[in-house]
Design an enzyme around this catalytic site. Structure first.
Site, PDB file in Angstrom:
ATOM      1  N   ARG A  41       2.862 -72.781 -35.956  1.00  0.00           N
ATOM      2  CA  ARG A  41       2.709 -71.644 -36.869  1.00  0.00           C
ATOM      3  C   ARG A  41       1.907 -71.961 -38.126  1.00  0.00           C
ATOM      4  NH1 ARG A  41       8.680 -69.929 -37.859  1.00  0.00           N
ATOM      5  NH2 ARG A  41       9.064 -72.093 -37.231  1.00  0.00           N
ATOM      6  N   ASP A  86       8.586 -75.364 -24.452  1.00  0.00           N
ATOM      7  CA  ASP A  86       9.797 -75.637 -25.209  1.00  0.00           C
ATOM      8  C   ASP A  86      10.810 -76.307 -24.299  1.00  0.00           C
ATOM      9  OD1 ASP A  86      12.609 -74.797 -26.471  1.00  0.00           O
ATOM     10  OD2 ASP A  86      11.084 -74.684 -28.031  1.00  0.00           O
ATOM     11  N   TYR A 154      22.081 -78.371 -27.927  1.00  0.00           N
ATOM     12  CA  TYR A 154      21.821 -76.943 -28.065  1.00  0.00           C
ATOM     13  C   TYR A 154      22.664 -76.143 -27.079  1.00  0.00           C
ATOM     14  CZ  TYR A 154      17.806 -77.221 -31.228  1.00  0.00           C
ATOM     15  OH  TYR A 154      17.003 -77.404 -32.319  1.00  0.00           O
TER      16      TYR A 154
END
Length: 358
Positions: A41, A86, A154
Site C-alpha cells: 500500500r 497471503d 491466526y
C-alpha cells in the site's frame, strides 16, 4: 506433472540471477536486494489497482496478482519479484472462513476454540484445486517478467493478537491436538510450496512471523520440528517430481534464540529481523547459510542520506557475500516510495564499492 499449471522449462531464460546465486552461497558482483511487502500500500499505483477490490478476491485473480507483483519492479531495480498473495489462503483451503475487516485486518468469524473443532477442517486438501489461482499467478508473472506458526496463531486467535494467549493456551493444554493441527498445516504447506515451484517459483520463503511469542522450549517443541519437516519434504517431493531444487528461506521473526537450530534446519537462507547484530548472526550460524535482512523498516522514515549510511553499516556487518539485503520486516503503508528507492540504490551502490575495496 498433469496436476500443475505449467513446466518451468517453458519460461524465458533468467537474465538477473544475482538473488539466486547469493541464496545458494555463490559469488555475486553486488548484494541483491528485495523488500518484504514490496508489492504493498505504500505504492499509489497499488492503492489505485486495489481500490474497488476485496482483498481475497484480489488474491484469487491471477491477472491482478501479476500486476501487483510487477508494480514495484517497474519503479525499483529489485533483484526478486515476490508474488502477491497471503499466507491466510492456506487456512481457507482447509475450509476456514477468513475475512478482511477494515481497520482490524484478517479475522476468522469462527476460530478454532475446542479440540473437537479440528474435525471441521478438511483432513485431505486438493491443493491444486483449492490454491490453483496462486499457481496461475506465478506462471503468468514468470512469463510477464522477459516466493507456521503464524498460520496456527491466526487460526486459533480469530484474528491478530498482541499476546497470542489463546493460541499458546492450546500449546499448554492441548499439546497433542496442537501437533495434529500443525501436521495438517505442514502437509498442505508442503504441497502448496511444491506446486509453486511447478508453476515457476524460483525461490521459496517460509514465514514464522510470531516466533517471538514462543520461548526457546515451546519453539523447539512445536515450531522447529515442523519447520525442519517442511524443508525436508519439499525437497524430497521436488526431486521425486523432477522439479528444480530451488533455494528455501526461513524467516522466524524474533527467534534470535534459535539461530543455531535454524541454520541446521535444511534452509539455504536465514531471514533476520532487526533485533540482532549482523556480526553476531554470522558467528552463530557458522557461515553455513546465506543471511538475509535486516534493516529496521522504520529506518526508511529517515532522510535519504541517513538511509545510505545505515545501509553501508549493515553491509559492512554482514559482508557482501552469502548475503541478501532486505528489511527486518515488511514495508509499512505510509512509507515513501522515494525512500524505498533510496534503500535499494544504496544496497547496490555500497555493495559494489565494498566488494571493489576488499
Amino acid at each position: 506433472m498433469d496436476k500443475h499449471t505449467s513446466s518451468p522449462q517453458d519460461f524465458p531464460a533468467l537474465k538477473n540471477d544475482t538473488f539466486l546465486r547469493a541464496a545458494r552461497g555463490e559469488e555475486t558482483e553486488y548484494t541483491p536486494v528485495w523488500c518484504m511487502r514490496q508489492a504493498g500500500r505504500y505504492l499509489p499505483e497499488f492503492r489505485e489497482t486495489r481500490a474497488a477490490q476485496d482483498f481475497f478476491a484480489t488474491c484469487r485473480s491471477p491477472k491482478m496478482c501479476c500486476e501487483l507483483t510487477l508494480q514495484p519492479l517497474r519503479r525499483f531495480p529489485l533483484d526478486a519479484a515476490i508474488i502477491f498473495s497471503d499466507i491466510l489462503v492456506v487456512p481457507q483451503a482447509l475450509g476456514m472462513e477468513v475475512v478482511m475487516v477494515p481497520g482490524k485486518g484478517p479475522t476468522f468469524p469462527e476460530p478454532l476454540k475446542e479440540v473437537e473443532d479440528l474435525l471441521k477442517l478438511r483432513q485431505k486438501v486438493d491443493v491444486s484445486e483449492e490454491l490453483g489461482y496462486v499457481f496461475q499467478a506465478i506462471t503468468l508473472t514468470r512469463h510477464s517478467l522477459e516466493g507456521k506458526w503464524t498460520l496456527m496463531s491466526y487460526m486459533i486467535e480469530g484474528g491478530g493478537s498482541s499476546t497470542m494467549a489463546k493460541a499458546k493456551r492450546w500449546l499448554y493444554r492441548h499439546p497433542e491436538a496442537s501437533h495434529r493441527l500443525l501436521q495438517l498445516l505442514r502437509d498442505v504447506i508442503v504441497e502448496y510450496l511444491v506446486g509453486q515451484v511447478a508453476a515457476g517459483a524460483q525461490a521459496l520463503q517460509l514465514f514464522e512471523s510470531h516466533a517471538g511469542h514462543l520461548g526457546p522450549e515451546q519453539f523447539r517443541e512445536f515450531a522447529l520440528p515442523h519447520i525442519q519437516d517442511i524443508a525436508k519434504h519439499v525437497k524430497k517431493k521436488l526431486q521425486a517430481e523432477a522439479l528444480p531444487l530451488v533455494p528455501m528461506i526461513v524467516f522466524a521473526k524474533d527467534a534470535h534464540y534459535a539461530l543455531e537450530e535454524l541454520a541446521q534446519a535444511g534452509y539455504e537462507v536465514i531471514g533476520l529481523d532487526w533485533t540482532i547484530q549482523p556480526q553476531a548472526a554470522r558467528e552463530r550460524t557458522g557461515h553455513r547459510v546465506t543471511l538475509q535482512g535486516n534493516l529496521d523498516p522504520c529506518a526508511l522514515y529517515a532522510p535519504k542520506e541517513k538511509i545510505g549510511e545505515l545501509v553501508k553499516r549493515m553491509l559492512e556487518g554482514f559482508g557482501t557475500q552469502r548475503y541478501i539485503a532486505n528489511l527486518g520486516h515488511g514495508l509499512y503503508p505510509d512509507m515513501s516510495p522515494e525512500h524505498v528507492g533510496a534503500f535499494v540504490e544504496a544496497v547496490h551502490t555500497h555493495s559494489r564499492h565494498l566488494r571493489t575495496a576488499a
